[in-house]
Design an enzyme around this catalytic site. Structure first.
Site: not given
Length: 179
Positions: A13-14
């Site tokens: 993800g991020c």
């Protein structure tokens, strides 16, 4: 003085949030965010095709094992969410382990299998284990983003664990900041 280092490349993800948590582990030598596992040469934040947002972690294997890094990795993102982490959707936010050696591949495949069969998660683990290709370092403004922008909300957090080694890492990574 560190005599030997090893690198790990992970996508969950991020990359800002992952880097914020992983860089705080005292035995991690360095981290950098970037793009890997995709179809473009010279990807950028605005255009990185099918590359995942990833983090390269350099660590001292005498003090921190690759398996411990993977155990912590599984706690700072949702490995059951296909091409998505929270509100971030798309292959750039997929869960993947990019192995650099045959040993890393075996450890990663065993960790995914162990977690998937553990019954600790409500869904099936979708984390892929892929050979590492080129790692394209992200632009300078994306490196150590939350360190430079503490007013921003971190996009990752540490989940509880039943793994004691992982709990020690989480305590170290949590530090003085409140995620």
């Amino acid at each position: 003085m560190i005599a030997k280092t090893e690198a790990a490349i992970l996508a969950g993800g991020c990359f800002w949030g992952m880097q914020e948590l992983l860089r705080r582990i005292p035995t991690v030598v360095s981290t950098r965010v970037g793009y890997t596992g995709g179809d473009l040469a010279c990807p950028t934040y605005e255009d990185h095709g099918t590359h995942a947002e990833a983090i390269e972690i350099v660590f001292d294997p005498e003090l921190l094992s690759y398996k411990q890094i993977l155990e912590f990795f599984f706690r700072i993102h949702d490995p059951t969410s296909l091409n998505r982490q929270g509100a971030n959707i798309g292959t750039r936010y997929r869960s993947a382990i990019f192995y650099l050696t045959a040993v890393q591949r075996r450890i990663a495949e065993a960790a995914v299998s162990e977690l998937d069969s553990s019954g600790l998660l409500t869904g099936r683990v979708v984390t892929t284990v892929e050979p590492a290709g080129p790692f394209w370092e992200a632009e300078p403004e994306h490196q150590a983003y939350f360190e430079r922008h503490p007013e921003q909300r971190a996009c990752n957090h540490i989940r509880p664990s039943t793994m004691p080694a992982c709990d020690r890492l989480a305590s170290s990574a949590h530090g003085a900041s409140d995620f």
